[in-house]
Design an enzyme around this catalytic site. Sequence first.
Site, PDB file in Angstrom:
ATOM      1  N   SER A  77      -4.887   2.337   0.860  1.00 56.83           N
ATOM      2  CA  SER A  77      -4.950   3.098   2.167  1.00 56.83           C
ATOM      3  C   SER A  77      -3.605   3.813   2.406  1.00 56.83           C
ATOM      4  CB  SER A  77      -5.146   2.014   3.253  1.00 56.83           C
ATOM      5  OG  SER A  77      -4.251   1.002   3.205  1.00 56.83           O
ATOM      6  N   ASP A 118       2.870  -2.744  -2.724  1.00 61.76           N
ATOM      7  CA  ASP A 118       3.257  -3.586  -1.439  1.00 61.76           C
ATOM      8  C   ASP A 118       2.878  -4.679  -1.675  1.00 61.76           C
ATOM      9  OD1 ASP A 118       1.239  -3.510   1.098  1.00 61.76           O
ATOM     10  OD2 ASP A 118       0.779  -2.859  -0.981  1.00 61.76           O
ATOM     11  N   ARG A 146       1.218  -6.676   0.953  1.00 61.92           N
ATOM     12  CA  ARG A 146       0.620  -7.375   2.150  1.00 61.92           C
ATOM     13  C   ARG A 146      -1.165  -7.368   1.661  1.00 61.92           C
ATOM     14  NH1 ARG A 146       0.672  -4.443   8.186  1.00 61.92           N
ATOM     15  NH2 ARG A 146       2.814  -5.619   8.093  1.00 61.92           N
ATOM     16  N   THR A 174      -3.874  -1.493   1.122  1.00 61.41           N
ATOM     17  CA  THR A 174      -2.719  -1.538   0.034  1.00 61.41           C
ATOM     18  C   THR A 174      -1.867  -0.174  -0.185  1.00 61.41           C
ATOM     19  OG1 THR A 174      -3.696  -2.973  -1.332  1.00 61.41           O
ATOM     20  CG2 THR A 174      -2.238  -1.744  -2.419  1.00 61.41           C
TER      21      THR A 174
END
Lengths: 244, 273
Positions: B168, B56, B58, B40
């Site tokens: 990340s 975000d 995803r 993330t």
Amino acid sequence: MESNSETKQHSLLSSESGIQRTQYPYVTGSSVVALKYKDGILMAADMGGSYGSTLRYKSVERIKPVGKHSLIGASGEISDFQEIMRYLDEQVLNDHMWDDGNSLGPKEIHSYLTRVMYNRRNKFDPLWNTLILGGVKKGQKFLGMVTMIGVNFEENHIATGFGNHMAQPILRAEWHENLTFEEGVALLEKCMRVLLYRDRSAVNKFQIAKITEEGVTISQPYALKTFWGFQAFENPTAGAEGSW
Amino acid sequence: MANSCVDFPAKGGFSFDLCKRNAMLSDKGLKLPPFRKTGTTIVGLVFQDGVILGADTRATEGPIVCDKNCEKIHYMAPNIYCCGAGTAADTEAVTDMVSSQLQLHRYHTGRESRVVTALTLLKKHLFNYQGYVSAALVLGGVDCTGPHLHTIYPHGSTDTLPFATMGSGSLAAMAVFESNYKEGLSRDEGIKLVSEAICSGIFNDLGSGSNVDVCVITKGHKEYLRNHMLPNPRTYVSERGYSFPKKTEVLMTKITPLKEKVEVIEGGDAMEE
């Protein structure tokens, strides 16, 4: 290139044979950041050489001129960088001895370095460096990178090591064609400042180097201003007494 | 498995009984299924009137994107929100659990929840599990003592910061914050900076992607801007459409509306409190 000690049949001291290989780096330099601007290439690196987690050397020049047309910046093992400089000096000398009016340009040096790095990796004895090569020859700007395993490419803006994670996002967002010298320096300083805050092996002593058609200029070492005066840093646990 | 004559009831916490067997299986080459990690970019910053959180959308399962538009900004209290990075199940469970605890606490004390309360509850839980609950959180909110922003790491340590990033994509987002943050930002400047930081994570980190969620919390008011930016629209859809090969043949279609079977009493009594 290999250190040939007597090959013993049953060697208790050396591993398989008498050949030494680079297993891990000792004295390392941190990131180098470079970008193309209107008149040529700008490259910045700090002057630190870390020995593991100690900041051992604080005046290591990690950007050097090569021949008349190129600049090389290296991160990684400093001794391997010095070895690479020896090879390059040999190449430049040979080129000079030809005395044919032509001189090695950045593309040629980049290609030579790629071959050297890749061949060493194939022998499982790499030169533990990531190199950035920039230069201008006959009006053509060149900026490329070679890693320790021989990966090579050309780009408009490059960073090695930690710079890949922290400086590249900034460069990708803010780089554009035809930066002036002042804009380029400001952008590089922005990147180096972020690296100074967030990379543990960074020192606050930088050199910025510029290469144009006219030649190479490597600046004197200087330090960047940092700002630590945030309200929240003054008394972080104001709302939570006893916390940290 | 303990050799005892008395059977003890299972206490709380993890039971490490199967570890030896798992180690033996992985030695033989069995690979565990990958956890659904959020991989993330989550950020938070303190601005003039409060706190802005961003994330975000995803969610990844190893190399595959399993959820293109998940929600990473979790509700904790009307004035406190928490972004979560790490294993999706861990972040969901931990934030839900602390959110309920905060609700009970609000009933008990009759006051608005404080950010430090959420912080301490989360920190206690995560430390107790010694980092095995893989949840890295950015907690932000505004309470009677002012705006607060904290980061909580899976092992239970916390930081109090003016601006924070986790996940990340945290390095890419931190690069944007370190170069552009200043104190006393206005609401629009803050949202713009948060969106820029999340976009930096989305485009420079492979574990983050899709859209930008933003949550603005001020005194007495919150705004959850779900999908504030959609920088990755689907630009190409095949005109020919998709045809799938025929599998089971449909012989008959019969639709029975359930309303006939269920008695719907309009305007009944409300449930008793």
